[in-house]
Design an enzyme around this catalytic site. Structure first.
Site, PDB file in Angstrom:
ATOM      1  N   ASN A   6      16.041  33.911  19.519  1.00 24.54           N
ATOM      2  CA  ASN A   6      17.113  32.915  19.562  1.00 24.54           C
ATOM      3  C   ASN A   6      18.522  33.541  19.548  1.00 24.54           C
ATOM      4  O   ASN A   6      19.481  32.942  19.101  1.00 24.54           O
ATOM      5  CB  ASN A   6      16.928  31.882  18.455  1.00 24.54           C
ATOM      6  CG  ASN A   6      16.935  32.490  17.082  1.00 24.54           C
ATOM      7  OD1 ASN A   6      17.145  33.685  16.922  1.00 24.54           O
ATOM      8  ND2 ASN A   6      16.709  31.673  16.073  1.00 24.54           N
ATOM      9  N   LYS A  58      20.823  39.580  18.914  1.00 28.99           N
ATOM     10  CA  LYS A  58      19.424  40.015  18.827  1.00 28.99           C
ATOM     11  C   LYS A  58      18.942  40.648  20.152  1.00 28.99           C
ATOM     12  O   LYS A  58      19.595  40.507  21.201  1.00 28.99           O
ATOM     13  CB  LYS A  58      18.558  38.811  18.440  1.00 28.99           C
ATOM     14  CG  LYS A  58      18.870  38.265  17.038  1.00 28.99           C
ATOM     15  CD  LYS A  58      17.905  37.142  16.658  1.00 28.99           C
ATOM     16  CE  LYS A  58      18.187  36.619  15.260  1.00 28.99           C
ATOM     17  NZ  LYS A  58      17.201  35.581  14.866  1.00 28.99           N
ATOM     18  N   GLU A  64      24.559  40.986   3.166  1.00 29.28           N
ATOM     19  CA  GLU A  64      24.181  41.453   4.508  1.00 29.28           C
ATOM     20  C   GLU A  64      25.240  42.396   5.093  1.00 29.28           C
ATOM     21  O   GLU A  64      24.904  43.373   5.759  1.00 29.28           O
ATOM     22  CB  GLU A  64      23.959  40.247   5.433  1.00 29.28           C
ATOM     23  CG  GLU A  64      22.731  39.437   5.029  1.00 29.28           C
ATOM     24  CD  GLU A  64      22.522  38.187   5.872  1.00 29.28           C
ATOM     25  OE1 GLU A  64      23.315  37.930   6.810  1.00 29.28           O
ATOM     26  OE2 GLU A  64      21.541  37.466   5.602  1.00 29.28           O
ATOM     27  N   HIS A  85      21.851  36.040  14.934  1.00 32.59           N
ATOM     28  CA  HIS A  85      21.695  35.790  13.495  1.00 32.59           C
ATOM     29  C   HIS A  85      23.075  35.537  12.909  1.00 32.59           C
ATOM     30  O   HIS A  85      24.057  36.141  13.357  1.00 32.59           O
ATOM     31  CB  HIS A  85      21.091  37.025  12.790  1.00 32.59           C
ATOM     32  CG  HIS A  85      21.235  36.961  11.295  1.00 32.59           C
ATOM     33  ND1 HIS A  85      20.354  36.271  10.495  1.00 32.59           N
ATOM     34  CD2 HIS A  85      22.206  37.439  10.459  1.00 32.59           C
ATOM     35  CE1 HIS A  85      20.771  36.352   9.230  1.00 32.59           C
ATOM     36  NE2 HIS A  85      21.889  37.053   9.184  1.00 32.59           N
ATOM     37  N   PHE A  95       5.333  33.837  10.590  1.00 38.21           N
ATOM     38  CA  PHE A  95       6.002  34.461  11.735  1.00 38.21           C
ATOM     39  C   PHE A  95       6.626  35.816  11.407  1.00 38.21           C
ATOM     40  O   PHE A  95       7.211  36.458  12.286  1.00 38.21           O
ATOM     41  CB  PHE A  95       7.060  33.517  12.330  1.00 38.21           C
ATOM     42  CG  PHE A  95       8.153  33.093  11.370  1.00 38.21           C
ATOM     43  CD1 PHE A  95       9.218  33.930  11.082  1.00 38.21           C
ATOM     44  CD2 PHE A  95       8.120  31.839  10.765  1.00 38.21           C
ATOM     45  CE1 PHE A  95      10.234  33.542  10.211  1.00 38.21           C
ATOM     46  CE2 PHE A  95       9.132  31.433   9.901  1.00 38.21           C
ATOM     47  CZ  PHE A  95      10.183  32.301   9.622  1.00 38.21           C
ATOM     48  N   TYR A 145      14.860  40.849   6.655  1.00 42.24           N
ATOM     49  CA  TYR A 145      14.238  39.517   6.679  1.00 42.24           C
ATOM     50  C   TYR A 145      13.222  39.341   5.544  1.00 42.24           C
ATOM     51  O   TYR A 145      12.325  38.507   5.655  1.00 42.24           O
ATOM     52  CB  TYR A 145      13.574  39.280   8.035  1.00 42.24           C
ATOM     53  CG  TYR A 145      14.533  38.759   9.094  1.00 42.24           C
ATOM     54  CD1 TYR A 145      15.284  37.595   8.885  1.00 42.24           C
ATOM     55  CD2 TYR A 145      14.684  39.407  10.309  1.00 42.24           C
ATOM     56  CE1 TYR A 145      16.155  37.106   9.846  1.00 42.24           C
ATOM     57  CE2 TYR A 145      15.563  38.920  11.285  1.00 42.24           C
ATOM     58  CZ  TYR A 145      16.291  37.769  11.041  1.00 42.24           C
ATOM     59  OH  TYR A 145      17.152  37.271  11.994  1.00 42.24           O
ATOM     60  N   ARG A 161      22.778  29.122  20.911  1.00 39.46           N
ATOM     61  CA  ARG A 161      21.320  29.044  21.025  1.00 39.46           C
ATOM     62  C   ARG A 161      20.898  28.028  22.094  1.00 39.46           C
ATOM     63  O   ARG A 161      19.928  28.252  22.815  1.00 39.46           O
ATOM     64  CB  ARG A 161      20.703  28.750  19.661  1.00 39.46           C
ATOM     65  CG  ARG A 161      20.705  30.009  18.768  1.00 39.46           C
ATOM     66  CD  ARG A 161      20.387  29.696  17.341  1.00 39.46           C
ATOM     67  NE  ARG A 161      20.046  30.883  16.550  1.00 39.46           N
ATOM     68  CZ  ARG A 161      19.919  30.885  15.236  1.00 39.46           C
ATOM     69  NH1 ARG A 161      20.085  29.753  14.551  1.00 39.46           N
ATOM     70  NH2 ARG A 161      19.604  31.990  14.591  1.00 39.46           N
TER      71      ARG A 161
HETATM   72  N1  UDP Z   1      11.925  32.342  13.179  1.00 38.74           N
HETATM   73  C1  UDP Z   1      10.733  32.373  13.886  1.00 38.74           C
HETATM   74  N2  UDP Z   1       9.889  31.295  13.789  1.00 38.74           N
HETATM   75  C2  UDP Z   1      10.190  30.206  13.027  1.00 38.74           C
HETATM   76  C3  UDP Z   1      11.406  30.185  12.300  1.00 38.74           C
HETATM   77  C4  UDP Z   1      12.248  31.279  12.402  1.00 38.74           C
HETATM   78  O1  UDP Z   1      10.437  33.341  14.595  1.00 38.74           O
HETATM   79  O2  UDP Z   1       9.389  29.260  12.980  1.00 38.74           O
HETATM   80  C5  UDP Z   1      12.843  33.495  13.284  1.00 38.74           C
HETATM   81  C6  UDP Z   1      14.098  33.201  14.127  1.00 38.74           C
HETATM   82  O3  UDP Z   1      14.438  34.365  14.881  1.00 38.74           O
HETATM   83  C7  UDP Z   1      15.130  32.900  13.057  1.00 38.74           C
HETATM   84  C8  UDP Z   1      14.717  33.895  11.965  1.00 38.74           C
HETATM   85  O4  UDP Z   1      13.301  33.862  11.989  1.00 38.74           O
HETATM   86  O5  UDP Z   1      16.451  33.086  13.527  1.00 38.74           O
HETATM   87  C9  UDP Z   1      15.207  33.561  10.570  1.00 38.74           C
HETATM   88  O6  UDP Z   1      14.835  32.232  10.271  1.00 38.74           O
HETATM   89  P1  UDP Z   1      15.828  31.246   9.509  1.00 38.74           P
HETATM   90  O7  UDP Z   1      15.032  30.037   9.103  1.00 38.74           O
HETATM   91  O8  UDP Z   1      16.552  32.008   8.440  1.00 38.74           O
HETATM   92  O9  UDP Z   1      16.821  30.764  10.673  1.00 38.74           O
HETATM   93  P2  UDP Z   1      18.348  31.112  11.022  1.00 38.74           P
HETATM   94  O10 UDP Z   1      19.101  31.239   9.730  1.00 38.74           O
HETATM   95  O11 UDP Z   1      18.343  32.388  11.829  1.00 38.74           O
HETATM   96  O12 UDP Z   1      18.808  29.938  11.847  1.00 38.74           O
END
Ligand code: UDP
Length: 140
Positions: A114, A11, A128, A117, A59, A51, A104
């Site tokens: 973070n 990212k 994807e 992805h 968010f 997304y 992370r």
């Molecule tokens: N994210 C965020 N705030 C939150 C949760 C998620 O900004 O409270 C962002 C974060 O960058 C995350 C992405 O949204 O990686 C996708 O969320 P997901 O729950 O799918 O998490 P991941 O699969 O990336 O661990």
């Protein structure tokens, strides 16, 4: 366990800090192979579509703005149980909850920024990967 492929994105927070090599070393040391890779700037439309499952979340707007704030590296990782293995190496979404030694835990700036992805299922991995790569761009 079968050989699988999964989609990985480094990212903008990580490309900005020049962490691409350090992050990819984690994948390679864990036995995952980078079989496709490109560095791109996502358009707003691409980030929104990628997304879209989070479109109703509070968010979402900020996440999209973050994902287009700089270049990303999109890549395909291949290996035994690659989907789960990649998620293990990445660590929990919120770096505060990520296990020590995960990407992370070591590199993420926040729950949003973070660093990486990774697809969360084999089904989503297939969708994807097809979103970013043509079959002929993947060399296993
Ligand atoms: N994210 C965020 N705030 C939150 C949760 C998620 O900004 O409270 C962002 C974060 O960058 C995350 C992405 O949204 O990686 C996708 O969320 P997901 O729950 O799918 O998490 P991941 O699969 O990336 O661990």
């Amino acid at each position: 366990m079968a050989t699988e492929r999964t989609l990985s994105i480094i990212k903008p927070d990580a490309t900005r800090r020049n962490l691409t090599g350090k992050i990819n070393a984690r994948f390679e040391e864990a036995g995952l192979r980078i079989v496709a890779q490109k560095r791109v700037r996502l358009t707003k439309e691409q980030a929104q579509q990628f997304y879209s499952v989070h479109a109703e979340r509070s968010f979402f707007g900020e996440l999209v703005d973050f994902m287009i704030s700089g270049p990303v590296v999109v890549q395909v990782l291949e290996g035994e149980g690659a989907v789960a293995r990649n998620r293990e190496i990445m660590g929990a979404t919120n770096p505060a909850n990520a296990a020590p030694g995960t990407i992370r835990a070591d590199f993420a700036e926040s729950v949003e920024a973070n660093s990486v992805h990774g697809s969360d299922s084999a089904e989503n991995a297939a969708i994807e990967i097809a979103y970013f790569f043509a079959g002929c761009e993947i060399a296993g």
